[in-house]
Design a protein around this motif. Structure first.
Motif, PDB file in Angstrom:
ATOM      1  N   ILE A 123       0.840  -1.210   0.000  1.00  0.00           N
ATOM      2  CA  ILE A 123       0.000   0.000   0.000  1.00  0.00           C
ATOM      3  C   ILE A 123       0.867   1.248   0.000  1.00  0.00           C
ATOM      4  CG2 ILE A 123      -1.633   1.301   1.404  1.00  0.00           C
ATOM      5  CD1 ILE A 123      -2.834  -1.409   2.231  1.00  0.00           C
ATOM      6  N   VAL A 124       1.941   1.248   0.784  1.00  0.00           N
ATOM      7  CA  VAL A 124       2.842   2.408   0.821  1.00  0.00           C
ATOM      8  C   VAL A 124       3.497   2.612  -0.541  1.00  0.00           C
ATOM      9  CG1 VAL A 124       4.995   3.262   1.825  1.00  0.00           C
ATOM     10  CG2 VAL A 124       3.231   2.292   3.288  1.00  0.00           C
ATOM     11  N   GLN A 125       3.905   1.520  -1.181  1.00  0.00           N
ATOM     12  CA  GLN A 125       4.520   1.641  -2.503  1.00  0.00           C
ATOM     13  C   GLN A 125       3.529   2.202  -3.520  1.00  0.00           C
ATOM     14  OE1 GLN A 125       6.262  -2.037  -3.727  1.00  0.00           O
ATOM     15  NE2 GLN A 125       7.890  -1.941  -2.204  1.00  0.00           N
ATOM     16  N   ALA A 163       1.932   9.311  -5.958  1.00  0.00           N
ATOM     17  CA  ALA A 163       2.435  10.660  -5.669  1.00  0.00           C
ATOM     18  C   ALA A 163       3.399  11.123  -6.746  1.00  0.00           C
ATOM     19  CB  ALA A 163       3.122  10.670  -4.302  1.00  0.00           C
ATOM     20  N   VAL A 164       4.133  10.217  -7.366  1.00  0.00           N
ATOM     21  CA  VAL A 164       5.064  10.593  -8.427  1.00  0.00           C
ATOM     22  C   VAL A 164       4.306  10.826  -9.729  1.00  0.00           C
ATOM     23  CG1 VAL A 164       6.945   9.724  -9.863  1.00  0.00           C
ATOM     24  CG2 VAL A 164       7.037   9.448  -7.390  1.00  0.00           C
ATOM     25  N   THR A 187       0.913  16.991  -6.655  1.00  0.00           N
ATOM     26  CA  THR A 187      -0.121  17.869  -6.087  1.00  0.00           C
ATOM     27  C   THR A 187      -0.296  19.087  -6.982  1.00  0.00           C
ATOM     28  OG1 THR A 187       1.544  18.951  -4.728  1.00  0.00           O
ATOM     29  CG2 THR A 187       0.348  17.120  -3.742  1.00  0.00           C
ATOM     30  N   SER A 188      -1.267  19.895  -6.634  1.00  0.00           N
ATOM     31  CA  SER A 188      -1.552  21.091  -7.440  1.00  0.00           C
ATOM     32  C   SER A 188      -0.327  22.010  -7.471  1.00  0.00           C
ATOM     33  CB  SER A 188      -2.753  21.831  -6.849  1.00  0.00           C
ATOM     34  OG  SER A 188      -2.455  22.263  -5.543  1.00  0.00           O
ATOM     35  N   ASN A 189      -0.336  22.957  -8.327  1.00  0.00           N
ATOM     36  CA  ASN A 189       0.825  23.832  -8.549  1.00  0.00           C
ATOM     37  C   ASN A 189       0.984  24.808  -7.382  1.00  0.00           C
ATOM     38  OD1 ASN A 189       1.167  22.553 -10.990  1.00  0.00           O
ATOM     39  ND2 ASN A 189      -0.099  24.025 -12.091  1.00  0.00           N
ATOM     40  N   TRP A 190       1.367  24.297  -6.234  1.00  0.00           N
ATOM     41  CA  TRP A 190       1.513  25.149  -5.063  1.00  0.00           C
ATOM     42  C   TRP A 190       2.700  26.086  -5.194  1.00  0.00           C
ATOM     43  CZ3 TRP A 190       6.086  24.836  -2.440  1.00  0.00           C
ATOM     44  CH2 TRP A 190       6.880  23.703  -2.690  1.00  0.00           C
TER      45      TRP A 190
END
Length: 50
Positions: free
Chosen positions: A30-32, A38-39, A43-46
């Protein structure tokens, strides 16, 4: 042959170490998957909002 045959296999209860390994493999998978997601989808363009 009036005696009934017990054909069910006797499976021993898993030990504590076996349980930890079994659950640890699922937790690691699950972590993998979360790391791969995530890669792939960052996430949004913070960094552009700063």
């Amino acid at each position: 042959m009036s005696a009934e045959l017990d054909l069910s296999p006797e499976v021993p209860e898993p030990t504590l170490l076996e349980s930890l390994l079994y659950n640890g493999f699922f937790l690691g998978a699950i972590v993998q998957l979360l790391c791969i997601l995530a890669v792939i989808k960052p996430t949004s363009n913070w960094y552009e909002q700063v």
